[in-house]
Scaffold this motif. Structure first.
Motif, PDB file in Angstrom:
ATOM      1  N   TYR A  12       0.703  -1.327  -0.179  1.00 30.85           N
ATOM      2  CA  TYR A  12      -0.015  -0.049   0.016  1.00 30.85           C
ATOM      3  C   TYR A  12       0.809   1.178  -0.095  1.00 30.85           C
ATOM      4  O   TYR A  12       1.525   1.594   0.985  1.00 30.85           O
ATOM      5  CB  TYR A  12      -0.942  -0.239   1.143  1.00 30.85           C
ATOM      6  CG  TYR A  12      -1.673  -1.281   1.302  1.00 30.85           C
ATOM      7  CD1 TYR A  12      -3.114  -1.429   0.836  1.00 30.85           C
ATOM      8  CD2 TYR A  12      -1.231  -2.228   2.126  1.00 30.85           C
ATOM      9  CE1 TYR A  12      -3.529  -2.698   0.577  1.00 30.85           C
ATOM     10  CE2 TYR A  12      -1.829  -3.369   2.266  1.00 30.85           C
ATOM     11  CZ  TYR A  12      -3.087  -3.787   1.595  1.00 30.85           C
ATOM     12  OH  TYR A  12      -3.825  -5.036   1.705  1.00 30.85           O
ATOM     13  N   ASN A  37      -2.063 -13.115  12.325  1.00 28.01           N
ATOM     14  CA  ASN A  37      -2.484 -11.871  11.906  1.00 28.01           C
ATOM     15  C   ASN A  37      -1.416 -10.800  11.268  1.00 28.01           C
ATOM     16  O   ASN A  37      -0.392 -10.929  11.872  1.00 28.01           O
ATOM     17  CB  ASN A  37      -2.793 -11.078  13.426  1.00 28.01           C
ATOM     18  CG  ASN A  37      -3.942 -10.713  13.576  1.00 28.01           C
ATOM     19  OD1 ASN A  37      -4.900 -10.049  12.700  1.00 28.01           O
ATOM     20  ND2 ASN A  37      -4.674 -10.985  14.809  1.00 28.01           N
ATOM     21  N   GLY A  38      -1.887 -10.168  10.314  1.00 31.03           N
ATOM     22  CA  GLY A  38      -0.814  -9.577   9.688  1.00 31.03           C
ATOM     23  C   GLY A  38       0.304  -9.781   8.889  1.00 31.03           C
ATOM     24  O   GLY A  38       1.160  -8.933   8.331  1.00 31.03           O
ATOM     25  N   ALA A  39       0.265 -11.378   8.704  1.00 34.99           N
ATOM     26  CA  ALA A  39       1.241 -11.919   7.839  1.00 34.99           C
ATOM     27  C   ALA A  39       0.996 -11.493   6.228  1.00 34.99           C
ATOM     28  O   ALA A  39       2.159 -11.519   5.596  1.00 34.99           O
ATOM     29  CB  ALA A  39       1.083 -13.419   7.834  1.00 34.99           C
ATOM     30  N   GLY A  40      -0.275 -11.014   6.066  1.00 30.23           N
ATOM     31  CA  GLY A  40      -0.221 -10.670   4.353  1.00 30.23           C
ATOM     32  C   GLY A  40      -1.383 -11.252   3.810  1.00 30.23           C
ATOM     33  O   GLY A  40      -1.435 -11.258   2.419  1.00 30.23           O
ATOM     34  N   LYS A  41      -1.903 -12.276   4.346  1.00 30.54           N
ATOM     35  CA  LYS A  41      -3.056 -13.174   3.704  1.00 30.54           C
ATOM     36  C   LYS A  41      -3.865 -12.362   2.918  1.00 30.54           C
ATOM     37  O   LYS A  41      -4.393 -12.495   1.786  1.00 30.54           O
ATOM     38  CB  LYS A  41      -3.661 -14.047   4.729  1.00 30.54           C
ATOM     39  CG  LYS A  41      -3.106 -14.880   5.486  1.00 30.54           C
ATOM     40  CD  LYS A  41      -3.572 -15.856   6.424  1.00 30.54           C
ATOM     41  CE  LYS A  41      -4.473 -15.195   7.465  1.00 30.54           C
ATOM     42  NZ  LYS A  41      -3.778 -14.344   8.560  1.00 30.54           N
ATOM     43  N   THR A  42      -4.584 -11.193   3.555  1.00 31.38           N
ATOM     44  CA  THR A  42      -5.511 -10.638   2.900  1.00 31.38           C
ATOM     45  C   THR A  42      -5.021  -9.628   1.944  1.00 31.38           C
ATOM     46  O   THR A  42      -5.945  -9.487   0.777  1.00 31.38           O
ATOM     47  CB  THR A  42      -6.125  -9.576   4.167  1.00 31.38           C
ATOM     48  OG1 THR A  42      -6.967 -10.318   5.326  1.00 31.38           O
ATOM     49  CG2 THR A  42      -7.383  -8.622   3.573  1.00 31.38           C
ATOM     50  N   THR A  43      -3.862  -8.811   1.872  1.00 36.22           N
ATOM     51  CA  THR A  43      -3.304  -8.426   0.983  1.00 36.22           C
ATOM     52  C   THR A  43      -2.779  -9.123  -0.372  1.00 36.22           C
ATOM     53  O   THR A  43      -3.238  -8.728  -1.476  1.00 36.22           O
ATOM     54  CB  THR A  43      -1.712  -7.634   1.452  1.00 36.22           C
ATOM     55  OG1 THR A  43      -2.079  -7.102   2.689  1.00 36.22           O
ATOM     56  CG2 THR A  43      -1.031  -6.948   0.430  1.00 36.22           C
ATOM     57  N   GLU A  84     -12.827 -10.748   3.640  1.00 37.97           N
ATOM     58  CA  GLU A  84     -12.798 -10.698   5.004  1.00 37.97           C
ATOM     59  C   GLU A  84     -13.912  -9.855   5.465  1.00 37.97           C
ATOM     60  O   GLU A  84     -14.161  -8.669   5.041  1.00 37.97           O
ATOM     61  CB  GLU A  84     -11.592 -10.210   5.415  1.00 37.97           C
ATOM     62  CG  GLU A  84     -11.107 -10.310   7.075  1.00 37.97           C
ATOM     63  CD  GLU A  84      -9.565  -9.621   7.287  1.00 37.97           C
ATOM     64  OE1 GLU A  84      -9.200  -8.664   6.436  1.00 37.97           O
ATOM     65  OE2 GLU A  84      -9.239  -9.986   8.051  1.00 37.97           O
ATOM     66  N   GLU A 161     -10.347 -15.782   5.119  1.00 37.49           N
ATOM     67  CA  GLU A 161     -10.773 -16.306   6.980  1.00 37.49           C
ATOM     68  C   GLU A 161     -12.190 -16.630   7.149  1.00 37.49           C
ATOM     69  O   GLU A 161     -12.974 -15.825   7.743  1.00 37.49           O
ATOM     70  CB  GLU A 161     -10.292 -15.300   7.916  1.00 37.49           C
ATOM     71  CG  GLU A 161      -8.603 -15.367   7.984  1.00 37.49           C
ATOM     72  CD  GLU A 161      -8.111 -14.434   9.003  1.00 37.49           C
ATOM     73  OE1 GLU A 161      -8.744 -14.663  10.172  1.00 37.49           O
ATOM     74  OE2 GLU A 161      -7.138 -14.076   8.887  1.00 37.49           O
TER      75      GLU A 161
HETATM   76  P1  ATP Z   1      -5.406 -10.350   9.142  1.00 39.83           P
HETATM   77  O1  ATP Z   1      -5.588 -11.755   9.751  1.00 39.83           O
HETATM   78  O2  ATP Z   1      -5.094  -9.526  10.496  1.00 39.83           O
HETATM   79  O3  ATP Z   1      -6.170 -10.050   8.241  1.00 39.83           O
HETATM   80  P2  ATP Z   1      -3.511 -10.714   7.184  1.00 39.83           P
HETATM   81  O4  ATP Z   1      -2.290 -11.923   7.123  1.00 39.83           O
HETATM   82  O5  ATP Z   1      -4.726 -10.825   6.241  1.00 39.83           O
HETATM   83  O6  ATP Z   1      -3.943 -10.628   8.594  1.00 39.83           O
HETATM   84  P3  ATP Z   1      -3.039  -8.280   6.004  1.00 39.83           P
HETATM   85  O7  ATP Z   1      -4.308  -7.710   6.339  1.00 39.83           O
HETATM   86  O8  ATP Z   1      -2.700  -8.604   4.577  1.00 39.83           O
HETATM   87  O9  ATP Z   1      -2.617  -9.456   6.853  1.00 39.83           O
HETATM   88  O10 ATP Z   1      -1.882  -7.034   6.473  1.00 39.83           O
HETATM   89  C1  ATP Z   1      -0.471  -7.225   6.197  1.00 39.83           C
HETATM   90  C2  ATP Z   1      -0.019  -5.753   6.471  1.00 39.83           C
HETATM   91  O11 ATP Z   1      -0.475  -4.690   5.598  1.00 39.83           O
HETATM   92  C3  ATP Z   1      -0.156  -5.342   7.860  1.00 39.83           C
HETATM   93  O12 ATP Z   1       1.013  -4.854   8.459  1.00 39.83           O
HETATM   94  C4  ATP Z   1      -1.157  -4.494   7.579  1.00 39.83           C
HETATM   95  O13 ATP Z   1      -1.318  -3.308   8.910  1.00 39.83           O
HETATM   96  C5  ATP Z   1      -1.070  -3.752   6.430  1.00 39.83           C
HETATM   97  N1  ATP Z   1      -2.223  -3.295   5.648  1.00 39.83           N
HETATM   98  C6  ATP Z   1      -3.070  -3.976   5.203  1.00 39.83           C
HETATM   99  N2  ATP Z   1      -4.035  -3.293   4.463  1.00 39.83           N
HETATM  100  C7  ATP Z   1      -3.689  -1.816   4.671  1.00 39.83           C
HETATM  101  C8  ATP Z   1      -4.102  -0.692   3.969  1.00 39.83           C
HETATM  102  N3  ATP Z   1      -5.219  -0.542   3.357  1.00 39.83           N
HETATM  103  N4  ATP Z   1      -3.154   0.424   4.021  1.00 39.83           N
HETATM  104  C9  ATP Z   1      -1.860   0.147   4.725  1.00 39.83           C
HETATM  105  N5  ATP Z   1      -1.516  -1.088   5.219  1.00 39.83           N
HETATM  106  C10 ATP Z   1      -2.348  -1.949   5.261  1.00 39.83           C
END
Ligand code: ATP
Length: 235
Positions: A12, A37-43, A84, A161
Motif C-alpha cells: 500500500y 495476524n498481519g502476515a499478508g493473507k488479505t493483501t 474478510e 478467513e
Molecule cells: P489479518 O488476519 O489480520 O487480516 P493478514 O495476514 O490478512 O492478517 P494483511 O491484512 O494482509 O494481513 O496485512 C498485512 C500488513 O499490511 C499489515 O501490516 C497491515 O497493517 C498492512 N495493511 C493492510 N491493509 C492496509 C491498507 N489498506 N493500508 C496500509 N496498510 C495496510
C-alpha cells in the motif's frame, strides 16, 4: 493450472507487504494459505482478485496474464473473492444479496439454476431468503457471503478467513461445504488463521510470514512437521 503467481511484490503506497510471493493452485484442489495476524493473507487475496495492483510480478489465471485486469473482469473470467468480514449488504434481504452476486451477463443468465445450487449447499438460506442479511447470525452471514460469491459461477473461489468469529461446530459445517463445492468442480484458495481446520480439508498449503512464503507442501506433510505443530497448531 488454475492460478499461478510469480514473484509478486505488493503493498500500500510506500509500504511493501508481500515479498516475492509465488504460488500455484491446480484445478480441482483446495489450497490453504496459512499465517498469523498481519502476515499478508488479505493483501495477497486482494492482489489476486484485483483490488490492489502488485508492484511487481505476474498473476496468471487459466493460462492468461491477468496482472493488469480490473476486478470485475477477473470475476467474468471465473475468479471470485469472499472478502474478510463478509461485506454483505445488511439492509438487503438474503435473496437480494444473492442476486447482487450474479451481476455478470453470464451469471445473470444462469440465475435460477445458481439459486437452486446455492440453496442445496446452504438450505438455511432458502428458509431465510426474505430476512434482512444484517439480522442473520454470524454463521448464516458467512454462508450468505460464500453463496453470493458462488452466484457469479466462479471456477476459482478465494476465501478470506471464513472461520473468523464462528463456533467450532459451524466451522466444521462450513468447511464440509467447501469440500462439497470442491467435489462439484469449484477450485478453492482458503486463507485461514485456523490452521488445523484448513490443513484437514486442503490438498496443499502455503505458510506466509511477514509477507513471504516460508513453507509449502502437501497438507498431510505439513500437519506432521514439528515447526508447523508448534507455531500453528499449538502442540
Ligand atoms: P489479518 O488476519 O489480520 O487480516 P493478514 O495476514 O490478512 O492478517 P494483511 O491484512 O494482509 O494481513 O496485512 C498485512 C500488513 O499490511 C499489515 O501490516 C497491515 O497493517 C498492512 N495493511 C493492510 N491493509 C492496509 C491498507 N489498506 N493500508 C496500509 N496498510 C495496510
Amino acid at each position: 493450472m488454475m492460478l499461478e503467481l510469480r514473484d509478486l511484490d505488493a503493498g500500500y503506497g510506500d509500504l511493501q507487504v508481500l515479498w516475492g510471493v509465488s504460488l500455484d493452485v491446480e484445478s480441482g484442489e483446495i489450497v490453504s494459505l496459512l499465517g498469523s495476524n498481519g502476515a499478508g493473507k488479505t493483501t495477497l487475496l486482494r492482489a489476486i482478485s484485483g483490488l490492489i495492483r502488485p508492484f511487481k510480478g505476474k498473476i496468471s489465471f487459466k493460462g492468461e496474464d491477468i496482472t493488469q485486469l480490473p476486478s470485475h473482469k477477473r470475476v467474468e473470467l471465473g475468479l471470485s473473492l469472499v472478502p474478510e468480514g463478509r461485506q454483505l449488504f445488511p439492509m438487503m434481504t438474503v435473496m437480494e444479496n444473492l442476486e447482487m452476486g450474479a451481476y455478470t451477463p453470464r451469471a445473470k443468465e444462469r440465475m435460477s439454476d445458481s439459486l437452486e445450487w446455492v440453496f442445496t449447499l446452504f438450505p438455511v438460506l432458502k428458509e431465510r431468503k426474505d430476512q434482512l442479511a444484517g439480522t442473520m447470525s454470524g454463521g448464516e452471514q458467512q454462508m450468505l457471503a460464500i453463496a453470493r460469491a458462488l452466484m457469479s459461477r466462479p471456477e476459482l473461489l478465494a476465501l478470506d478467513e471464513p472461520s473468523m468469529g464462528l463456533a467450532p461446530k459451524l466451522v466444521v459445517e462450513i468447511f464440509r461445504t467447501l469440500q462439497r463445492m470442491r467435489d462439484e468442480g469449484v477450485t478453492i484458495l482458503l486463507a485461514e488463521q485456523n490452521a488445523r481446520a484448513a490443513l484437514e480439508i486442503s490438498e496443499k498449503a502455503y505458510i506466509i510470514e511477514t509477507g513471504r512464503i516460508v513453507l509449502q507442501g502437501p497438507s498431510k506433510e505439513l500437519i506432521q512437521m514439528d515447526e508447523v505443530r508448534r507455531a500453528y497448531l499449538g502442540i
